[in-house]
Design a protein around this motif. Structure first.
Motif, mmCIF file in Angstrom:
data_model
loop_
_atom_site.group_PDB
_atom_site.id
_atom_site.type_symbol
_atom_site.label_atom_id
_atom_site.label_comp_id
_atom_site.label_asym_id
_atom_site.label_seq_id
_atom_site.Cartn_x
_atom_site.Cartn_y
_atom_site.Cartn_z
ATOM 1 N N PRO A 1 0.594 -1.363 -0.009
ATOM 2 C CA PRO A 1 0.054 -0.084 -0.797
ATOM 3 C C PRO A 1 0.312 1.536 -0.231
ATOM 4 C CG PRO A 1 0.134 -0.680 1.687
ATOM 5 C CD PRO A 1 0.233 -2.001 1.338
ATOM 6 N N THR A 2 0.964 2.322 -0.539
ATOM 7 C CA THR A 2 0.825 3.101 -0.701
ATOM 8 C C THR A 2 0.545 4.324 0.165
ATOM 9 O OG1 THR A 2 -0.356 4.030 -2.250
ATOM 10 C CG2 THR A 2 1.413 3.778 -3.666
ATOM 11 N N THR A 3 -0.507 3.638 0.973
ATOM 12 C CA THR A 3 -1.137 4.828 2.288
ATOM 13 C C THR A 3 -1.905 4.078 2.644
ATOM 14 O OG1 THR A 3 -3.195 5.761 0.657
ATOM 15 C CG2 THR A 3 -1.339 7.362 0.874
ATOM 16 N N LEU A 4 -1.963 4.749 4.608
ATOM 17 C CA LEU A 4 -2.457 3.143 4.564
ATOM 18 C C LEU A 4 -3.491 4.149 5.805
ATOM 19 C CD1 LEU A 4 0.561 1.734 7.153
ATOM 20 C CD2 LEU A 4 -1.024 0.513 5.070
ATOM 21 N N SER A 5 -4.777 3.256 5.822
ATOM 22 C CA SER A 5 -5.956 4.502 5.711
ATOM 23 C C SER A 5 -7.376 2.979 6.804
ATOM 24 C CB SER A 5 -6.716 4.975 5.605
ATOM 25 O OG SER A 5 -7.832 5.684 5.677
ATOM 26 N N LYS A 6 -7.664 3.028 7.284
ATOM 27 C CA LYS A 6 -8.546 2.222 8.109
ATOM 28 C C LYS A 6 -9.620 2.286 7.059
ATOM 29 C CE LYS A 6 -8.289 2.261 12.895
ATOM 30 N NZ LYS A 6 -8.601 2.113 14.072
ATOM 31 N N SER A 7 -9.475 3.646 5.793
ATOM 32 C CA SER A 7 -11.075 3.196 5.564
ATOM 33 C C SER A 7 -10.756 2.868 4.262
ATOM 34 C CB SER A 7 -11.603 5.182 4.537
ATOM 35 O OG SER A 7 -9.784 5.440 3.997
ATOM 36 N N TRP A 8 -9.854 1.713 3.472
ATOM 37 C CA TRP A 8 -9.150 1.137 3.090
ATOM 38 C C TRP A 8 -9.158 -0.708 3.234
ATOM 39 C CZ3 TRP A 8 -8.309 2.566 -2.082
ATOM 40 C CH2 TRP A 8 -8.348 3.903 -2.766
ATOM 41 N N GLY A 9 -10.317 -0.398 4.390
ATOM 42 C CA GLY A 9 -10.279 -1.862 4.665
ATOM 43 C C GLY A 9 -9.152 -2.442 5.154
ATOM 44 N N ASP A 10 -8.634 -4.214 5.061
ATOM 45 C CA ASP A 10 -8.523 -5.045 5.606
ATOM 46 C C ASP A 10 -6.832 -4.406 4.889
ATOM 47 O OD1 ASP A 10 -6.640 -6.528 7.127
ATOM 48 O OD2 ASP A 10 -7.412 -7.857 6.527
ATOM 49 N N ILE A 11 -6.343 -3.492 4.816
ATOM 50 C CA ILE A 11 -4.986 -3.193 3.827
ATOM 51 C C ILE A 11 -4.306 -3.849 5.142
ATOM 52 C CG2 ILE A 11 -3.637 -1.763 3.282
ATOM 53 C CD1 ILE A 11 -5.842 -1.761 1.172
ATOM 54 N N HIS A 12 -2.706 -4.952 4.729
ATOM 55 C CA HIS A 12 -1.450 -5.489 5.256
ATOM 56 C C HIS A 12 -0.386 -3.722 4.744
ATOM 57 C CE1 HIS A 12 -3.715 -9.361 6.630
ATOM 58 N NE2 HIS A 12 -4.179 -8.840 5.301
ATOM 59 N N PRO A 13 0.024 -3.986 6.034
ATOM 60 C CA PRO A 13 1.590 -2.550 5.595
ATOM 61 C C PRO A 13 2.021 -3.445 4.663
ATOM 62 C CG PRO A 13 -0.173 -2.264 7.577
ATOM 63 C CD PRO A 13 -0.184 -3.918 6.909
ATOM 64 N N GLN A 14 2.599 -4.498 5.186
ATOM 65 C CA GLN A 14 4.187 -5.209 4.401
ATOM 66 C C GLN A 14 3.432 -6.091 2.700
ATOM 67 O OE1 GLN A 14 4.514 -7.207 8.342
ATOM 68 N NE2 GLN A 14 6.548 -6.965 7.883
ATOM 69 N N GLY A 15 1.896 -5.264 2.507
ATOM 70 C CA GLY A 15 1.867 -6.221 0.991
ATOM 71 C C GLY A 15 0.526 -7.372 1.552
ATOM 72 N N ASN A 16 0.722 -7.938 0.212
ATOM 73 C CA ASN A 16 -0.310 -8.673 0.271
ATOM 74 C C ASN A 16 0.489 -10.058 0.581
ATOM 75 O OD1 ASN A 16 -2.170 -11.715 -0.890
ATOM 76 N ND2 ASN A 16 -3.279 -10.418 -1.957
ATOM 77 N N PRO A 17 -0.285 -10.832 1.337
ATOM 78 C CA PRO A 17 0.043 -11.631 2.398
ATOM 79 C C PRO A 17 0.104 -12.902 2.269
ATOM 80 C CG PRO A 17 -1.835 -10.793 3.666
ATOM 81 C CD PRO A 17 -1.563 -10.676 2.382
ATOM 82 N N HIS A 18 -0.641 -13.542 0.863
ATOM 83 C CA HIS A 18 -1.031 -14.831 0.313
ATOM 84 C C HIS A 18 0.106 -15.546 -1.008
ATOM 85 C CE1 HIS A 18 -4.843 -12.742 1.926
ATOM 86 N NE2 HIS A 18 -5.427 -13.907 2.041
ATOM 87 N N VAL A 19 1.596 -15.288 -0.898
ATOM 88 C CA VAL A 19 2.829 -15.712 -0.915
ATOM 89 C C VAL A 19 2.675 -16.701 -1.392
ATOM 90 C CG1 VAL A 19 3.846 -13.148 0.165
ATOM 91 C CG2 VAL A 19 3.737 -15.631 1.318
ATOM 92 N N TRP A 20 2.105 -17.953 -0.604
ATOM 93 C CA TRP A 20 1.910 -18.933 -0.686
ATOM 94 C C TRP A 20 1.494 -20.187 -2.140
ATOM 95 C CZ3 TRP A 20 -1.259 -17.365 2.823
ATOM 96 C CH2 TRP A 20 -2.075 -18.021 2.608
ATOM 97 N N LEU A 21 0.714 -19.109 -2.383
ATOM 98 C CA LEU A 21 -0.097 -20.057 -3.538
ATOM 99 C C LEU A 21 0.597 -18.954 -5.052
ATOM 100 C CD1 LEU A 21 -3.631 -17.770 -2.713
ATOM 101 C CD2 LEU A 21 -3.021 -20.148 -2.876
ATOM 102 N N ASP A 22 2.401 -19.055 -4.917
ATOM 103 C CA ASP A 22 2.900 -18.888 -6.138
ATOM 104 C C ASP A 22 4.173 -19.731 -5.500
ATOM 105 O OD1 ASP A 22 4.682 -18.621 -8.007
ATOM 106 O OD2 ASP A 22 5.449 -16.347 -7.419
#
Length: 343
Positions: free
Chosen positions: A126-147
């Motif tokens: 994410p370029t910005t962090l805000s609760k208005s954007w929902g469940d955003i992960h600061p370190q990036g998308n965590p579903h890395v095992w699917l690659d």
């Protein structure tokens, strides 16, 4: 003929030994390992083999984002020598488990703690962090095992952790890691392409998303095999997913995500949002809705009814659907289901 007392005693001892039940010698005690997710348990079993006893805390049909640590989790972690979490904020409840366990060896920074995603490059930072954007992960998308390419690094992290807590088994873990990574490479690329270029080069090209173009330029695309060859009809296929889960899988196999059913991560869609999404699906000719079984099905069914798009159930974890008992079966299942829907 009289026999000596010593001979009589020896004969009696032999008879007793033959009559006694056979007692099996106990094997070496297995290393107790606790993982947050089933996919991590599956990889740990592949690396640890007979030396480990693995317990996964989350069930494969549970949403790992919203799981709440239970007292039974604490009990499982109390005697663990290794605790494996994914990290990246997906299983943030892991620290509550280890903190409550009273087990000093699996606390953050200790040899018995593994962050399986360490060293994996993330997407959708994410370029910005805000609760208005929902469940955003600061370190990036965590579903890395699917690659599958990322799972090679995840496996290496787990093998390193096992080697730290069980040095006597390090040679076994290293050998099993190598075998697991080779199996992943063959499953992804096929043996002919591996023989042509080697795993390291193919991995570098894959991480830069340059592999397919490179092979076509070099005239060796016909040597491509494995999952990438099977998924060839899926390249360019437009899909809508329920949650921001599938960027790693879709980037690896060439699918195009055009939107999500959730209005924002973790936030169900409003009627206005659904109307706009339906219009986009019709305009762009989206044929597949990729809906994780851990999420509600009613919105996907509503969209399918309005657009004619097919719903594909997309398990995200090992054991999340019949026939997904290990990582290889999980990826096989996802590709098979998508191919069937894309016909």
């Amino acid at each position: 003929m009289l026999r000596s007392p010593f001979a009589l005693v020896a004969t009696a001892l032999v008879a007793l030994a033959l009559a006694a039940p056979t007692v099996a010698l106990a094997g070496p005690k297995k290393v107790p390992v606790v993982t947050t997710l089933n996919v991590l348990a599956a990889v740990t079993k592949a690396i640890g083999g007979d030396r480990v006893a693995v317990t996964a805390l989350a069930k494969p049909n549970q949403d790992p984002h919203t799981l709440v640590a239970k007292p039974t989790y604490k009990v499982a972690a109390k005697n663990a020598r290794l605790f494996v979490e994914l990290g990246l904020g997906l299983d943030g409840w892991a620290s509550a488990v280890t903190d409550a366990s009273g087990n000093p060896d699996i606390q953050a920074g200790q040899p018995g703690r593994v962050i399986a995603s360490d060293g994996v490059a993330t997407k959708e930072l994410p370029t910005t962090l805000s609760k208005s954007w929902g469940d955003i992960h600061p370190q990036g998308n965590p579903h890395v095992w699917l690659d599958p390419v990322n799972v090679k690094q995840i496996a290496a992290n787990i093998a390193a952790g096992l080697g730290r807590v069980d040095p006597d088994g390090k040679a076994t873990y290293d050998a099993n890691l190598k075998a697991f990574q080779v199996k992943l490479d063959v499953a992804l690329y096929g043996q002919a392409l591996l023989d042509e270029y080697g795993a390291s080069k193919l991995e570098r090209l894959s991480r830069r998303n340059e592999l397919i173009d490179y092979l076509k330029t070099k005239g060796t695309y016909d040597k491509l095999g494995g999952w990438l060859k099977r998924a060839e009809p899926l390249r360019g296929l437009k899909i809508v997913t329920y949650h921001k889960t599938w960027i790693y899988f879709c980037d690896r196999f060439g699918l195009a995500i055009t939107g999500e059913i959730e209005e924002k991560p973790g936030i169900p869609p409003s009627q206005d949002y659904l109307a706009k999404l339906i219009a986009r699906i019709k305009a762009e000719g989206v044929r597949v809705l990729f809906v994780d079984p851990i999420y509600p099905s009613k919105d996907g069914a509503f969209i399918a009814g309005k657009t004619g798009a097919k719903i594909v159930a997309s398990p995200i974890d090992v054991g999340g659907a019949p026939g997904t008992g290990d990582y290889f079966a999980l990826i096989d299942t996802l590709i098979t289901r998508l191919l069937a829907a894309a016909k």
